[in-house]
Design a protein around this motif. Structure first.
Motif, PDB file in Angstrom:
ATOM      1  N   VAL A  26      -3.898  12.383   6.957  1.00 56.77           N
ATOM      2  CA  VAL A  26      -4.643  11.486   7.109  1.00 56.77           C
ATOM      3  C   VAL A  26      -5.679  10.720   6.635  1.00 56.77           C
ATOM      4  CG1 VAL A  26      -3.663   9.213   7.456  1.00 56.77           C
ATOM      5  CG2 VAL A  26      -2.348  11.053   7.770  1.00 56.77           C
ATOM      6  N   LEU A  27      -6.539  10.092   5.735  1.00 57.19           N
ATOM      7  CA  LEU A  27      -7.359   9.582   5.425  1.00 57.19           C
ATOM      8  C   LEU A  27      -7.480   8.107   5.329  1.00 57.19           C
ATOM      9  CD1 LEU A  27      -9.226  11.680   2.598  1.00 57.19           C
ATOM     10  CD2 LEU A  27      -9.298  11.679   5.119  1.00 57.19           C
ATOM     11  N   ALA A  28      -7.558   7.633   6.101  1.00 57.50           N
ATOM     12  CA  ALA A  28      -7.274   6.148   6.718  1.00 57.50           C
ATOM     13  C   ALA A  28      -9.013   5.496   6.628  1.00 57.50           C
ATOM     14  CB  ALA A  28      -6.353   6.262   7.780  1.00 57.50           C
ATOM     15  N   THR A  29      -9.469   5.186   5.800  1.00 55.19           N
ATOM     16  CA  THR A  29     -10.945   4.675   5.848  1.00 55.19           C
ATOM     17  C   THR A  29     -11.606   3.242   5.911  1.00 55.19           C
ATOM     18  OG1 THR A  29     -11.008   5.645   3.509  1.00 55.19           O
ATOM     19  CG2 THR A  29     -11.924   7.371   5.009  1.00 55.19           C
ATOM     20  N   GLY A  30     -10.821   2.694   5.299  1.00 50.56           N
ATOM     21  CA  GLY A  30     -10.866   1.115   5.167  1.00 50.56           C
ATOM     22  C   GLY A  30     -11.735   0.618   4.464  1.00 50.56           C
ATOM     23  N   ALA A  31     -11.929  -0.198   4.102  1.00 52.62           N
ATOM     24  CA  ALA A  31     -12.679  -1.106   3.366  1.00 52.62           C
ATOM     25  C   ALA A  31     -13.687  -1.871   3.787  1.00 52.62           C
ATOM     26  CB  ALA A  31     -11.658  -2.268   2.403  1.00 52.62           C
ATOM     27  N   TYR A  32     -14.682  -2.596   2.900  1.00 57.20           N
ATOM     28  CA  TYR A  32     -16.034  -3.264   3.270  1.00 57.20           C
ATOM     29  C   TYR A  32     -15.859  -4.388   2.426  1.00 57.20           C
ATOM     30  CZ  TYR A  32     -18.369  -0.824  -0.502  1.00 57.20           C
ATOM     31  OH  TYR A  32     -18.406   0.339  -1.006  1.00 57.20           O
ATOM     32  N   ASP A  33     -17.061  -5.731   2.790  1.00 57.87           N
ATOM     33  CA  ASP A  33     -16.775  -6.410   1.789  1.00 57.87           C
ATOM     34  C   ASP A  33     -17.207  -6.096   0.523  1.00 57.87           C
ATOM     35  OD1 ASP A  33     -16.649  -9.602   3.329  1.00 57.87           O
ATOM     36  OD2 ASP A  33     -17.524  -8.306   5.268  1.00 57.87           O
TER      37      ASP A  33
ATOM     38  N   PRO B  44     -12.370  -0.788  -1.643  1.00 54.89           N
ATOM     39  CA  PRO B  44     -11.707   0.375  -1.060  1.00 54.89           C
ATOM     40  C   PRO B  44     -13.332   1.540  -0.532  1.00 54.89           C
ATOM     41  CG  PRO B  44     -10.010   0.119  -2.708  1.00 54.89           C
ATOM     42  CD  PRO B  44     -11.409  -1.164  -2.342  1.00 54.89           C
ATOM     43  N   ASN B  45     -13.114   2.114   0.969  1.00 57.02           N
ATOM     44  CA  ASN B  45     -13.750   3.772   1.453  1.00 57.02           C
ATOM     45  C   ASN B  45     -13.361   4.446   0.281  1.00 57.02           C
ATOM     46  OD1 ASN B  45     -16.601   3.641   2.150  1.00 57.02           O
ATOM     47  ND2 ASN B  45     -15.886   2.638   4.417  1.00 57.02           N
TER      48      ASN B  45
ATOM     49  N   LEU C 191      -6.152  -4.088  -5.879  1.00 57.28           N
ATOM     50  CA  LEU C 191      -6.440  -3.462  -4.708  1.00 57.28           C
ATOM     51  C   LEU C 191      -8.468  -3.266  -5.237  1.00 57.28           C
ATOM     52  CD1 LEU C 191      -3.844  -0.741  -5.337  1.00 57.28           C
ATOM     53  CD2 LEU C 191      -4.006  -3.418  -3.873  1.00 57.28           C
ATOM     54  N   GLY C 192      -8.656  -3.379  -5.315  1.00 58.72           N
ATOM     55  CA  GLY C 192      -9.999  -3.978  -5.161  1.00 58.72           C
ATOM     56  C   GLY C 192     -11.074  -2.951  -5.771  1.00 58.72           C
ATOM     57  N   GLY C 193     -11.465  -1.901  -7.111  1.00 58.03           N
ATOM     58  CA  GLY C 193     -11.281  -1.068  -7.611  1.00 58.03           C
ATOM     59  C   GLY C 193     -10.832   0.158  -7.357  1.00 58.03           C
ATOM     60  N   TRP C 194     -12.125   0.968  -7.300  1.00 60.67           N
ATOM     61  CA  TRP C 194     -11.054   2.724  -6.696  1.00 60.67           C
ATOM     62  C   TRP C 194      -9.776   2.870  -6.279  1.00 60.67           C
ATOM     63  CZ3 TRP C 194     -11.342   5.165 -11.840  1.00 60.67           C
ATOM     64  CH2 TRP C 194     -12.996   5.149 -12.326  1.00 60.67           C
ATOM     65  N   THR C 195      -8.833   3.274  -6.670  1.00 64.84           N
ATOM     66  CA  THR C 195      -8.346   4.171  -5.383  1.00 64.84           C
ATOM     67  C   THR C 195      -6.992   4.895  -5.466  1.00 64.84           C
ATOM     68  OG1 THR C 195      -6.341   2.565  -6.572  1.00 64.84           O
ATOM     69  CG2 THR C 195      -7.790   1.425  -4.690  1.00 64.84           C
ATOM     70  N   PRO C 196      -6.945   5.603  -4.552  1.00 69.46           N
ATOM     71  CA  PRO C 196      -5.869   6.729  -4.758  1.00 69.46           C
ATOM     72  C   PRO C 196      -4.560   7.074  -5.343  1.00 69.46           C
ATOM     73  CG  PRO C 196      -6.858   6.635  -2.587  1.00 69.46           C
ATOM     74  CD  PRO C 196      -7.661   5.826  -3.334  1.00 69.46           C
ATOM     75  N   VAL C 197      -4.597   7.459  -5.966  1.00 69.35           N
ATOM     76  CA  VAL C 197      -3.176   7.125  -6.996  1.00 69.35           C
ATOM     77  C   VAL C 197      -2.075   8.162  -5.652  1.00 69.35           C
ATOM     78  CG1 VAL C 197      -2.120   8.576  -8.624  1.00 69.35           C
ATOM     79  CG2 VAL C 197      -3.829   7.976  -8.868  1.00 69.35           C
TER      80      VAL C 197
ATOM     81  N   GLY D 278      -3.988   2.106   4.063  1.00 68.94           N
ATOM     82  CA  GLY D 278      -4.343   1.391   4.544  1.00 68.94           C
ATOM     83  C   GLY D 278      -5.129   1.002   3.667  1.00 68.94           C
ATOM     84  N   ASP D 279      -6.556  -0.427   3.842  1.00 71.17           N
ATOM     85  CA  ASP D 279      -7.700  -0.508   3.027  1.00 71.17           C
ATOM     86  C   ASP D 279      -8.677   0.681   2.430  1.00 71.17           C
ATOM     87  OD1 ASP D 279      -6.325  -3.332   3.665  1.00 71.17           O
ATOM     88  OD2 ASP D 279      -7.515  -4.023   5.126  1.00 71.17           O
ATOM     89  N   GLY D 280      -8.769   1.478   2.668  1.00 70.62           N
ATOM     90  CA  GLY D 280      -8.959   2.475   1.840  1.00 70.62           C
ATOM     91  C   GLY D 280      -8.353   3.159   1.076  1.00 70.62           C
ATOM     92  N   ALA D 281      -6.555   3.017   0.415  1.00 70.37           N
ATOM     93  CA  ALA D 281      -6.218   3.163  -0.434  1.00 70.37           C
ATOM     94  C   ALA D 281      -6.287   2.212  -1.116  1.00 70.37           C
ATOM     95  CB  ALA D 281      -4.931   4.514   0.163  1.00 70.37           C
TER      96      ALA D 281
END
Lengths: 120, 498
Positions: B125-132, B283-284, B301-307, B323-326
């Motif tokens: 499970v990749l739950a890597t969050g986001a950054y400003d 997203p990270n 969603l902030g740009g590039w996101t996994p499908v 999460g926010d990383g996705a």
């Protein structure tokens, strides 16, 4: 380098909500800076009013804490002789030696030390 | 408070685990909780010294919380989730202070200080969050310019005020929260400038009636700012930060309400020593890229996101993203996504029957439907307008690490570069230690604006392991030549095609 100890001690810590850890002292560019166990190096420096943490390699421009979450690498300094250490992610330790980093920083007598470390 | 001894994972050895969760924020903790409840043992890695991620970040272990209310409502929400994690039992092996530096198939390389090793995970499970989201403008590299998340972290967990007199600029409800926290920490906040329209207008808030908690948060912060006499100005933003070695003043002014183009004739200068900037989050996705997941560009969603599927499955079997990383949607959404990922992982491991898994997924899925209405509001907020790219001048630094200017990027464009990868090769943009996290999102918008295309046409800067700097000693201990053997593939980043 300007440090607040020279004139009047500055402390930007907020005294509510939290009981801090044990008081410690770090040494920044040869001058003592008070800190508390658990604080990041960047937080201790900000609390003392020091915000320029390094200068850049290409233009010698000042940089400081920016993202605060370990992603941007703007806050790197030389910590205990190791360059490019993210000070926002590094907790203080009593007696820790911190230096403002110029450019990409330098390892002290790089050859002998890093060979020993790699072999350890 | 008892301090838990943080043990280091067995260095240099390959471990096998049924489930590895990367990221100990809301999504990762929730995934671990539900997996453990389903009987699936899991290992939970996080880079920070304590679990919580950014929004639920805890003060250091050596600090004692005297007044939890002074630390804000999120502190309480984080504490509740950590209590759930503790109650979920011994099935969760939590390892804070551990960075993941690369993924090859299901082999995950980790570094903790000078120690390192690899973990082969049956599921991930990749739950890597986001950054400003970084937005370049003249003076944005001066010490004293902080991201909203960075300023909030300092005030919330270190209780250090990052300046004396501040302007808070950007877009979205986080600005109110940060301004309020700075004010309570004794910082004089001269104004909050919001580039957009009032996202917390009664009409917008009407949409989130189903979420009284969030509504109350927004109201509380708005009222507190009004009480403190801090002006909140819409359709305004920061134009530049000024100072020789640190921020001494900033220029701000109105923007065109539709395009957010700066109206420079009406700029004002104000003396401050702190500028806090928050234009939403990115997203990270480095680890989902290295894991070989397919991505798409979604503005909202902030740009590039996994499908992903509704069960948080990516396009790579056994790899989940939550999460926010996705896709940036906030902590409350992240928790529910994490729960669904954890339940589904337990189901796919054969520990939960499909009917039981479906029963367990129903409550978080219902919560997500309710939160989707909040998301509509957030979507409108996070829709950045193209005029924002006009804040930078040719001299403005685009890539903070390699000190590449906007003029150099434009020069590469004039020489035929058509995407970020080409600009990287021609200018060194994105080649520094941040690996393009700070320049790629803004330069995609800048170049797209100049070329009249969408940012998705600009491609990405491919992440390369190690995605966080590691010592040569730590890398040597990884035995990289053996990584990927299990899948019969060489140690090449699986997502190198992006």
């Amino acid at each position: 380098m300007k440090h607040q100890q020279a004139s009047e001690p500055m402390d930007r810590r907020v005294e509510d909500g939290l009981q801090r850890g044990r008081p410690v002292e770090i040494v920044v560019d040869g001058l003592p800076v008070p800190a508390f166990e658990g604080e990041s190096v960047a937080a201790a420096l900000l609390a003392a009013g020091t915000r320029v943490l390094r200068t850049t390699a290409r233009h010698g421009a000042p940089r400081g804490l920016y993202c605060g979450i370990g992603l941007c690498f703007e806050c790197v300094m030389i910590v205990d002789r190791r360059p490019n250490v993210r000070t926002c992610q590094t907790p203080v330790r009593d007696g820790m030696q911190v230096e403002t980093q110029q450019g990409e920083g330098r390892w002290p007598d790089a050859a002998s030390r890093s060979c020993r470390r790699a072999g350890a | 408070m008892a301090r838990r001894r943080v043990e280091v994972l067995p260095a240099g050895r390959r471990m096998r685990v049924p489930l590895l969760v990367v990221g100990g924020g809301p999504a990762g903790m929730a995934a671990a909780i539900e997996a453990a409840r389903g009987g699936l043992a899991c290992t939970l890695l996080d880079e920070g010294p304590r679990l919580g991620g950014q929004i639920y970040r805890q003060p250091p272990a050596s600090f004692r919380v005297r007044d939890a209310r002074a630390l804000g409502r999120d502190h309480g929400r984080g504490a509740a989730l950590r209590a759930e994690l503790a109650a979920a039992g011994a099935g969760i092996d939590a390892r804070p202070g551990t960075s993941v530096v690369g993924i090859w198939g299901r082999d995950v390389a980790w570094v903790a200080g000078d120690a390192s090793g690899t973990i082969t995970a049956e599921q991930l499970v990749l739950a890597t969050g986001a950054y400003d989201r970084p937005v370049p403008f003249p003076g944005w590299t001066l010490p004293g310019v902080l991201t909203a998340g960075g300023a909030q972290g300092l005030v919330k967990t270190m209780r250090v005020a990052p300046g004396r007199r501040a302007l808070v600029a950007g877009t979205g409800p986080l600005l109110l929260v940060v301004a309020n926290q700075l004010h309570q920490a004794g910082v004089e906040v001269v104004a909050v400038v919001e580039a957009g329209r009032p996202s917390w207008s009664p009409r917008a808030l009407g949409k989130v009636w189903g979420e009284p908690g969030l509504l109350k948060d927004a109201w509380d912060h708005w009222r507190a700012l009004r009480r403190a006499g801090i002006p909140l100005r819409f359709n305004q933003t920061v134009f530049a930060a000024h100072g020789a070695r640190e921020v001494e003043a900033v220029t701000h002014g109105p923007v065109d309400p539709e395009t957010w183009s700066p109206i420079r004739e009406r700029a004002r200068r104000v003396d401050v020593d702190l500028l806090v900037v928050g234009f939403g989050f990115v997203p990270n996705t480095e680890l989902t890229a290295l894991a070989g997941c397919r991505h798409r560009y979604v503005h909202e969603l902030g740009g590039w996101t996994p499908v992903r599927t509704a069960r948080m499955e990516t396009t790579v079997p056994g790899v989940f993203a939550a999460g926010d990383g996705a896709g940036v949607a906030g902590a409350l959404v992240a928790v529910e996504e994490g729960r669904i990922a954890g339940i589904t992982a337990a189901e796919q491991a054969g520990l939960l029957g499909s009917a039981e898994a479906e029963r367990r997924r129903a409550p978080p899925a219902a919560r997500l439907r309710s939160l989707a209405r909040v998301r509509e509001v957030l979507d409108e907020i996070s829709r950045l307008r193209p005029g924002l790219t006009e804040l930078a001048t040719p001299e403005t630094v685009a890539c903070r690490c390699e000190e590449v200017s906007i003029a150099e990027v434009d020069g590469a464009l004039a020489h035929g570069a058509r995407d970020l990868q080409a600009i990287k090769l021609m200018t060194r943009l994105g080649m520094g230690p941040c690996q393009g996290r700070n320049c790629a999102p803004s330069m995609a918008l800048h170049v797209a604006h100049a070329a009249g295309e969408g940012p998705e046409a600009m491609g990405r800067i491919n992440p390369r392991p190690p995605i966080k700097p590691a010592t040569v000693g730590a890398l040597a201990n990884l035995n990289l030549h053996r990584i990927g053997d299990a899948q019969g593939r060489a140690a090449q980043p699986a997502g190198s095609q992006g």
